[in-house]
Every structure is written in structure tokens, then in C-alpha cells.
Write a protein that holds these residues in place. Structure first.
Motif, mmCIF file in Angstrom:
data_model
loop_
_atom_site.group_PDB
_atom_site.id
_atom_site.type_symbol
_atom_site.label_atom_id
_atom_site.label_comp_id
_atom_site.label_asym_id
_atom_site.label_seq_id
_atom_site.Cartn_x
_atom_site.Cartn_y
_atom_site.Cartn_z
ATOM 1 N N LEU A 177 -1.886 12.403 -5.630
ATOM 2 C CA LEU A 177 -2.312 11.323 -4.906
ATOM 3 C C LEU A 177 -1.128 11.460 -3.616
ATOM 4 C CD1 LEU A 177 -2.561 8.238 -7.444
ATOM 5 C CD2 LEU A 177 -4.202 9.626 -6.118
ATOM 6 N N GLY B 9 -14.867 6.871 -8.348
ATOM 7 C CA GLY B 9 -14.512 5.901 -7.252
ATOM 8 C C GLY B 9 -13.460 5.422 -7.416
ATOM 9 N N SER B 10 -13.204 4.977 -8.790
ATOM 10 C CA SER B 10 -11.660 4.256 -9.135
ATOM 11 C C SER B 10 -10.741 5.334 -8.868
ATOM 12 C CB SER B 10 -11.861 3.849 -10.483
ATOM 13 O OG SER B 10 -12.860 2.571 -10.661
ATOM 14 N N PHE C 147 -10.817 -1.848 -8.568
ATOM 15 C CA PHE C 147 -12.279 -1.249 -8.328
ATOM 16 C C PHE C 147 -13.103 -1.242 -9.656
ATOM 17 C CE2 PHE C 147 -15.053 2.318 -6.957
ATOM 18 C CZ PHE C 147 -15.685 1.594 -5.785
ATOM 19 N N PHE D 164 -7.019 3.104 -0.156
ATOM 20 C CA PHE D 164 -5.904 1.809 0.124
ATOM 21 C C PHE D 164 -4.529 2.264 1.015
ATOM 22 C CE2 PHE D 164 -2.999 -1.449 -1.580
ATOM 23 C CZ PHE D 164 -3.649 -2.748 -0.867
ATOM 24 N N SER D 165 -4.072 3.486 0.372
ATOM 25 C CA SER D 165 -2.647 4.065 1.175
ATOM 26 C C SER D 165 -3.110 4.558 2.589
ATOM 27 C CB SER D 165 -2.021 5.046 0.234
ATOM 28 O OG SER D 165 -2.910 5.994 0.344
ATOM 29 N N ASP E 266 -18.628 7.531 -5.425
ATOM 30 C CA ASP E 266 -17.823 6.516 -5.619
ATOM 31 C C ASP E 266 -18.298 5.481 -6.452
ATOM 32 O OD1 ASP E 266 -20.202 5.449 -4.296
ATOM 33 O OD2 ASP E 266 -19.003 4.333 -2.829
ATOM 34 N N GLY F 1 -14.264 5.838 -13.096
ATOM 35 C CA GLY F 1 -14.894 6.825 -12.665
ATOM 36 C C GLY F 1 -14.235 7.296 -11.312
ATOM 37 N N ALA G 79 -9.752 5.363 -5.136
ATOM 38 C CA ALA G 79 -9.318 4.051 -4.611
ATOM 39 C C ALA G 79 -7.829 4.122 -4.062
ATOM 40 C CB ALA G 79 -9.332 2.893 -5.505
ATOM 41 N N PRO G 80 -6.737 4.798 -4.726
ATOM 42 C CA PRO G 80 -5.446 4.802 -4.210
ATOM 43 C C PRO G 80 -5.346 5.310 -2.734
ATOM 44 C CG PRO G 80 -5.421 5.353 -6.395
ATOM 45 C CD PRO G 80 -6.832 5.187 -5.965
ATOM 46 N N SER H 32 0.654 -1.186 0.012
ATOM 47 C CA SER H 32 -0.213 0.127 0.096
ATOM 48 C C SER H 32 0.870 1.268 0.006
ATOM 49 C CB SER H 32 -0.818 -0.098 1.371
ATOM 50 O OG SER H 32 -0.255 -0.032 2.245
ATOM 51 N N THR H 33 2.081 1.232 0.583
ATOM 52 C CA THR H 33 2.958 2.434 0.907
ATOM 53 C C THR H 33 4.233 1.951 0.702
ATOM 54 O OG1 THR H 33 3.110 2.305 2.885
ATOM 55 C CG2 THR H 33 1.232 3.568 2.190
ATOM 56 N N SER I 233 -1.337 0.786 -3.889
ATOM 57 C CA SER I 233 -2.334 1.911 -4.230
ATOM 58 C C SER I 233 -2.551 2.261 -5.523
ATOM 59 C CB SER I 233 -1.719 2.933 -3.371
ATOM 60 O OG SER I 233 -1.827 2.699 -1.836
ATOM 61 N N SER J 208 -17.792 3.390 -9.512
ATOM 62 C CA SER J 208 -16.776 2.673 -10.148
ATOM 63 C C SER J 208 -16.387 3.218 -11.637
ATOM 64 C CB SER J 208 -16.757 1.218 -10.027
ATOM 65 O OG SER J 208 -17.836 0.566 -10.760
ATOM 66 N N ALA K 182 -5.039 0.061 -7.422
ATOM 67 C CA ALA K 182 -6.277 -0.063 -6.535
ATOM 68 C C ALA K 182 -7.506 0.617 -7.712
ATOM 69 C CB ALA K 182 -6.396 0.717 -5.347
ATOM 70 N N PRO K 183 -7.184 1.635 -8.631
ATOM 71 C CA PRO K 183 -8.321 1.930 -9.438
ATOM 72 C C PRO K 183 -8.858 0.845 -10.434
ATOM 73 C CG PRO K 183 -6.691 3.755 -9.414
ATOM 74 C CD PRO K 183 -6.173 2.386 -8.443
#
Lengths: 333, 333
Positions: B184, B234-235, A242, B242-243, B219, B232, B238-239, A221-222, A235, B221, A238-239
């Protein structure tokens, strides 16, 4: 632990904290193959862990096999070797297993990736160099056309056959400082086209439009770096998890394709191997999952408290403060 | 459903498929406030749904209140109004609730966001324009310094106070065609600095280094557009989920801050309101969660099969083929 201890890991919920020269010596004698995580074990940032070089040299002198294992996919093995050389650590390219190399090797050897197919890369030079070394064609990655910002909300530029190469049969996603919406959108399209989930359909000479593998170099994740932690490869992928709802194959620690890749090249007996790492959720879990003994050091991320608490999830077999502790052994023999 | 039906939704696991002029008329009489999703209900891409304009005009003539609700955060309400005008749909700015507007209104009215704090934006002009309209300062977003690719793996440029403004007390993340690692990384740092999770600490004039809200416009997707669906908002968020391992407040449908924002401005009786939508997982669930009756149309994403199957999760009160079906009512009165 008395003198009769045989130095073998037991995979239980307790660990042995090794503190005496005799214990160190017994540990070193017990394993023929030594697998090392790098950052937090051999070095921390740009600084060597004191004594680490000397311990590695002793292991070599005693005929032990040495393997370096890193989830870092931004570098190829060749680039990683330069870091070893810069720090004064002796190593050979074929001792280094980065997740960039392991991803390329997994495609080639486990998936038999056809020579007429391509990989769409979200990632940096490290992945591209390792794919090149395996003779696997690739698009995306550092190619200038995908390293730009989409100028408007007009997606027509992403829909041509030139933009979405129908011969792409895998998306490999790793750490990418130049992540862009264009890359995410293209990868999403490859992974969701009709039949994309049917990866059995990917064969040499098969018509386009078939399956598309989904591979992550690692799901950290990091990652640690100056001023970090910073968002890591997990991370950045993750898009796609999802948006596509697909479950990727994850190469790096704690997942097992990394170990499969090492074993395919090194052919050692797992019971004779030990993994040295600083992170419970990657290194130690990787070794537990792989049936390999594990030695934890406290010069990196995880702490002693994490393996002593009630809610501990994974525990090493052995604990030492620092890899450098093992440096005294020869003097005691 | 007989002539004695009172036109009220019942919130059960079955729906009424309305097919006769009498049923349409009864439905229209029963609700005073008509909330509309836009894409898939009023239009599809750039094409109007036949009869939709006429139905909206009849509702206005009969004194009904009209509200347009969209998760699209890339546009401000002003920009959205231009789309309405282009398609020949009469609308006022204060009838339009986009997730960009709702996010800004939520910050201002629900969170009492202090005037000496700033928002870090991952998103486009739509969010920035709505924050400007509420008098909320912002950084990131379309600012040129964050819309570049980080040139090297050297993160020192991200660590200065200039890069990480300590007055940032919220991260708002929406759809951003120019998503970059810099954005990010900065958002991650704001959301994980010491005390960031203590959002009660965010008060006018409080010292820097305190809490940082984490807000997603929506959110979804994916989102529909030519050649889509494409990843979208939400995707793209997502990072950060998760991070940072943080749980964000999500503004848009099916989440309730959107409805809170509408109710704060419109003050209507929920039992007199009906939501018209094409998507079960956003529109219809939004209305179910909010205790508002729901009418589903089949001119968008979801299908009749999805509300008839055994594993249906959410069901509208009423089903019609298209909003245009209601266009015949006046002729029958």
C-alpha cells in the motif's frame, strides 16, 4: 485588535494574527486550560520547536492546566511519555490523550463494555496496552496467528469458533503496519454476523452472537513521517467501511469522542480552554466542533493561505507563527 | 408476451419472465452472441448448475458465439480454463475474459503502455501471468520483498530508488491475499509522486518521474466463497482511493473497459448480443451500460424481489429461474 480586546475567541470566519508581546500576554491570561496537538506544534519529527519547552514551563508556573492530544494510536500513553522525556518536555501520563487511550476509555466509560466480551484489534501495541490498562480483553492485533499471510485461497481456517471468537463485541481499527487479509476478513465477519449492528444488545452475560461495535481510533488519510506522507489509519480502515457498509464511531480529532474522553477526566469549562494545533482539518475543526477557542501555528501542515482564501472551510480564532513566539511574554510583564 | 414477440430486449423498467419452451426457443434464436457470467450462472462454488453444460453445447451446435466474463482477477485465463475443464465445461482461452486479462489488455491496447515502463501490482499470480503474456514488465505482486510485514515504523527502507522504481508508470490493484502495508505504501508513493496524475506524459522513452496510471481490476466490495462473503478487490483498493484521493479506471463489470476489451477482440454487433448474469449491480448493470440485452438467472446473488420492488435501480430484459431451463428447447423444436 486594540488594547481593549479581551482575548476570547469568537468562532467567526476571520482570525486575529497575533504579533506583539501585549497580544501574546493577553492571550495567555485569557485561557486556563491549554490543549496541544503535538507533532507540528511541540515538535516536528524528532526536532523540538524552538521555545516550546519554555512556553510549556511558563504555563505550568502560571497554574494553567495542560493537555496533550494526539491521534497517534500506535503508541500507548506510557510510550508517548517516553517520547516527551526524550525531547526534554515535562509531562504526566494523565495529561496525555492519544486516540489509543481514548478508544479504550470510550469502550469502558461510554459504552460500558462488558467484562465478558472481547475486542478484535486491527492495530499495534499502543491499542493493546491501553485496552489492558482498562481491563478489556482483546484478540487479533499483534497475536502471531493473525500476523501471517493467508497461505491459500482456502478460507476454511477463518471459519472456526477458534478463528472467529463469538465473544468479540467490538472491532477497534487503528494504524497497523502488519495489516493482513486475515485481520480484515475476521473483522469483516465480526461486523457482519447476524445482529452485529444491534449494539444495544451488548450487555454483561448476554449470549454470544449479538452486536458488535465498530470503532476507528482516527480517520487520518495519511500521516507524516520521514519520506511521507504515508497511508494512515483512516486508509487502513477503508476496506472495512467498504465491505461492511457500516458507519463506525471515530474517536480521534476532529471527532468528538476524543473531547468527551478528555472532559470526562478533566472536567474543565470549555469557555476557559484553547486548542493549539497546526492542522485545519483535524485540530482546528476539532476545537470548532467542541466549542473551544483555537490557536493555529504555522510550524506544521496547514498554511496561512488556507485560512485566507475564498474557499476556507474552518478558521482559527488566533494565528501565531510558532508556539515559541509566546516565549517572550514573561519578559514583557 | 404473445407469439408475435420478437425476442429483443427493450431496456425498460419491466422484465419478461420466460417460462415456456416456445419463449426459450424464441430467446435462443434472437441472439448470436451469448456472454456469460460464471459463478452463480454456470456454477455455484464447485457445483455445476444442472443443465448448464448441455445449454452451452446446444448454443455451440447452433453456431452461437460464446464469451465468458468474470471479475475474478486472482486467476489468469489459463488457470480459469483449468476450472472449466475440471467442471466438464468446454471452453477456449480466447473465449474467457477475466478482469486480470482485461486489465493487461487495456494497458497494452488502450493505453499503449510503453515497453520501457513497469506496472506496480497489488494482486496475485493471475494479474502477473496476464501482464507477462502482454509483454508488460511488473514489480510488486508476488515478489518476496513486498510480501513481508514491515518490521518497524522506520520507513527509510521504502524510500530508495530500489524500493520505488522510477520506471513504474501504472499501479494495478486487484484481489490480493497477501496485501501488506509495504504494498500500500509503495503504491501510494507511485500514485502521488510529482506529476503522477499527468498520465498523458507516459510515452516510450520518456524520462522517469512522469505520470502513473491507477487501475483497479474490479471494485466488488465482497466476493462469494465458502463461509463468505469475504472482503473483495474493491475493499482492498479502498485504502489507495482514500490516501491518494485519485479516481481509478475500473476494468471489471459493471464498468465498460471490460466490454471494450471484449469488443476489441470479438468485433460483434451489440444488438445481436445478450449477457446472462445473476447479479444486478455487476452483470445486469454492465449489460445496461453497454447497450446489450440481459437475461437474469436466480441461481446466484440477486433475487426476484430486487427487480420487482419500487426502488429497483436496474432491471433485466428477461428472467429465467436457471440457465438449465433453456435445456428443453431442442426437444421442442
Amino acid at each position: 485588535m486594540g488594547d481593549c480586546w479581551d482575548g476570547k475567541g469568537r468562532g467567526g470566519k476571520t482570525f486575529e494574527h497575533l504579533t506583539t508581546p501585549h497580544q501574546y500576554s493577553s492571550l495567555l491570561s485569557s485561557y486556563d486550560v491549554w490543549l496541544f496537538d503535538c507533532d507540528g506544534v511541540l515538535w516536528s519529527g524528532d526536532d523540538l520547536i524552538p521555545g516550546a519547552v519554555s512556553v510549556l514551563e511558563k504555563l505550568r508556573k502560571w497554574g494553567k492546566e495542560i493537555v496533550f492530544v494526539t491521534n497517534n494510536a500506535s503508541k500507548s500513553r506510557g510510550s508517548y511519555l517516553k517520547k516527551f522525556e526524550k525531547l526534554g518536555i515535562k509531562a504526566e501520563v494523565d495529561e496525555i490523550f492519544s486516540s489509543s487511550y481514548a478508544a479504550a476509555a470510550y469502550l469502558k466509560r461510554v459504552l460500558n463494555f462488558p467484562s465478558d466480551k472481547k475486542v478484535y484489534v486491527i492495530g499495534m501495541e499502543g491499542i493493546e496496552e491501553e485496552l489492558d490498562a482498562e481491563g478489556i480483553a482483546h484478540v487479533g492485533g499483534t497475536s502471531p496467528s493473525d500476523n501471517v499471510f493467508l497461505p491459500t485461497l482456502d478460507f476454511s481456517s477463518l471459519q472456526s469458533e477458534e478463528a472467529l471468537d463469538p465473544s468479540v463485541a467490538a472491532v477497534v481499527c487503528g494504524f497497523d503496519m502488519h495489516l493482513s487479509y486475515i485481520k480484515l476478513a475476521k473483522a469483516h465477519k465480526h461486523l457482519t454476523r447476524p445482529g452485529a449492528g444491534d449494539t444495544d444488545s451488548i450487555k454483561e452475560g448476554s449470549p454470544s452472537g449479538g452486536g458488535c461495535h465498530f470503532i476507528l481510533t482516527n480517520d487520518d488519510s495519511t500521516f507524516p513521517a520521514k519520506g511521507g506522507p504515508w497511508p494512515g489509519a483512516g486508509s487502513l480502515s477503508a476496506p472495512l467501511l467498504f465491505s461492511t457498509k457500516r458507519t463506525p464511531t471515530i474517536i480521534g480529532k476532529p471527532h468528538q469522542p476524543m473531547l468527551d474522553t478528555i472532559l470526562a477526566a478533566k472536567h474543565f469549562d470549555r469557555s476557559k480552554a484553547i486548542f493549539v494545533g497546526d492542522r485545519l482539518d483535524t485540530d482546528i475543526e476539532f476545537a470548532v466542533n467542541g466549542g473551544i477557542a483555537r490557536l493555529m501555528v504555522l510550524t506544521g501542515i496547514s498554511t496561512r493561505e488556507e485560512i485566507e482564501g475564498e474557499d476556507k472551510k474552518v478558521v482559527p480564532d488566533f494565528l501565531i507563527q510558532s508556539l515559541g513566539d509566546l516565549d517572550v511574554v514573561e519578559d514583557e510583564k
